[in-house]
Design a protein around this motif. Structure first.
Motif, short mmCIF file in Angstrom:
data_model
loop_
_atom_site.label_atom_id
_atom_site.label_comp_id
_atom_site.label_asym_id
_atom_site.label_seq_id
_atom_site.Cartn_x
_atom_site.Cartn_y
_atom_site.Cartn_z
N VAL A 191 -2.38 -3.17 4.03
CA VAL A 191 -3.74 -2.69 4.30
C VAL A 191 -3.74 -1.16 4.24
O VAL A 191 -2.78 -0.51 4.67
CB VAL A 191 -4.27 -3.25 5.66
N GLU A 192 -4.80 -0.61 3.65
CA GLU A 192 -4.87 0.84 3.48
C GLU A 192 -5.54 1.49 4.69
O GLU A 192 -6.64 1.11 5.07
CB GLU A 192 -5.64 1.18 2.19
N LYS A 193 -4.86 2.45 5.26
CA LYS A 193 -5.37 3.30 6.33
C LYS A 193 -6.03 2.55 7.50
O LYS A 193 -7.20 2.79 7.85
CB LYS A 193 -6.34 4.34 5.75
N PRO A 194 -5.27 1.61 8.11
CA PRO A 194 -5.85 0.90 9.27
C PRO A 194 -5.88 1.80 10.51
O PRO A 194 -5.03 2.69 10.66
CB PRO A 194 -4.85 -0.24 9.49
N ALA A 204 4.92 2.32 7.29
CA ALA A 204 3.94 2.94 6.39
C ALA A 204 4.48 3.04 4.97
O ALA A 204 5.68 3.22 4.76
CB ALA A 204 3.59 4.33 6.91
N VAL A 205 3.57 2.94 4.01
CA VAL A 205 3.93 3.08 2.60
C VAL A 205 4.07 4.56 2.27
O VAL A 205 3.19 5.37 2.60
CB VAL A 205 2.82 2.45 1.71
N ILE A 206 5.18 4.92 1.64
CA ILE A 206 5.42 6.29 1.20
C ILE A 206 5.34 6.29 -0.33
O ILE A 206 5.58 5.26 -0.96
CB ILE A 206 6.79 6.78 1.74
C1 G1P Z 1 -1.57 7.41 -0.51
C2 G1P Z 1 -1.63 5.89 -0.45
C3 G1P Z 1 -1.14 5.38 0.89
C4 G1P Z 1 0.25 5.92 1.18
C5 G1P Z 1 0.26 7.46 1.07
C6 G1P Z 1 1.67 7.99 1.19
O1 G1P Z 1 -2.52 7.92 0.41
O2 G1P Z 1 -2.97 5.46 -0.70
O3 G1P Z 1 -1.11 3.97 0.89
O4 G1P Z 1 0.66 5.53 2.47
O5 G1P Z 1 -0.26 7.89 -0.20
O6 G1P Z 1 1.70 9.38 1.14
P1 G1P Z 1 -3.04 9.45 0.40
O7 G1P Z 1 -2.00 10.25 1.10
O8 G1P Z 1 -3.20 9.84 -1.04
O9 G1P Z 1 -4.34 9.43 1.14
#
Ligand code: G1P
Length: 289
Positions: A191-194, A204-206
């Protein structure tokens, strides 16, 4: 054995509003950490992982990136005439093999998913790596190399993950974890930005991804998600169940160079690793504690 990963996408179309006024006429990816632009760290990391083709998704005002990875005849001639051999080598080191680099433009800033989708015709039926230059990682083995080595055995989709304080989940994609095996965590949801109270974990996704080419089909609907942007995370969530999907809890320290404080910390951490600077930096830091 999984298909080898040969191509990497670098989404570099973002506006860099957090770094205004510095980024008014300069791409944020050209901001230097010590003396090297962020984008060059990302390209070097990809090359160290065996990547052979570099695809940049750029935008208006980003031509400095193309110039950086090209000849600079006047500079080279001047350095050569002055006998500055070490500097000349640094300039030459930026040059990719001809034909290894491709550029396409993201015409509108519609989000990371849209940026990746813009590269769809440059990738045919093979896995791709994606590197976000904002995420700078200091490690013994380059982060993407760690992942590519693991991916060679497992195939499927793989994303870098790192634990963050729960209060910060709204800045990241976050996974629903399954079984853990060493550095590998099965991804059961994304999920994005919960909000912290809604986040399924603190993993968290890096910005390092190895994805199957089906991601382009999952992006093709261009549905808007968090922040009214086309989110890569949402396309990834739709790929769960298609094959193996792992989070890779990489070895190393990640600096969020998309924020001013993270960028400053990266500069200090990288300077402190440099034998030519370490002692002087340590010395002056005493004045600020
Ligand atoms: C993007 C991704 C997000 C990830 C992040 C890591 O978000 O959409 O899923 O966790 O990079 O840096 P942004 O930082 O561009 O908002």
């Amino acid at each position: 054995m999984a298909t080898r990963v040969r191509k990497a996408i670098f989404p570099v179309g973002g506006l860099g509003t957090r770094f205004l006024p510095a980024t008014k006429s300069m791409p944020k990816e050209m901001l230097p950490v010590v003396d090297k632009p962020l984008i060059q760290y990302a390209v070097e990391e990809a090359r160290a992982a065996g990547i052979e083709e570099f695809i940049f998704v750029t935008g208006r005002g980003k031509s400095a990136i193309e110039d950086h990875f090209d000849h600079s005849y006047e500079l080279a001639a001047t350095l050569s005439a002055r006998g500055k051999i070490a500097e000349l080598q640094l300039v030459r080191d930026t040059l990719p093999t001809p034909g290894q680099v491709a550029y396409t433009r993201q015409q509108e800033p519609l989000g990371l998913g849209h940026a990746v989708w813009c590269a769809r015709n440059m990738v045919v039926d093979e896995p791709i790596a994606i590197l976000l230059a904002d995420d700078l990682i200091l490690s013994d083995t380059p982060c993407l190399k760690q992942m590519i080595d693991a991916h060679a055995q497992l195939g499927g989709n793989m994303i870098a993950v790192m634990d963050v304080p729960r209060a910060q989940t709204a800045s990241y994609g976050v996974i629903t974890p399954g079984r853990r095996d060493g550095r590998l965590i099965e991804v059961k949801g994304l999920v994005e930005k919960p909000r912290p109270e809604d986040a399924p974990s603190i993993h968290a996704v890096i910005g390092r991804y190895i994805l199957q080419p089906q991601v382009f089909e999952h992006l093709s609907g261009l549905e808007r998600g968090a922040g009214n942007e086309v989110q890569l995370t949402d396309a990834l969530a739709r790929m769960i169940g298609d094959g193996p999907f792992y989070g890779y809890d990489f070895e190393g320290r990640r600096f969020d160079c998309g924020t001013r404080v993270g960028f400053l910390e990266a500069n200090l951490a990288f300077a402190l690793r440099r034998p030519d600077m370490r002692d002087r930096v340590k010395d002056f830091l005493k004045n600020y504690t």
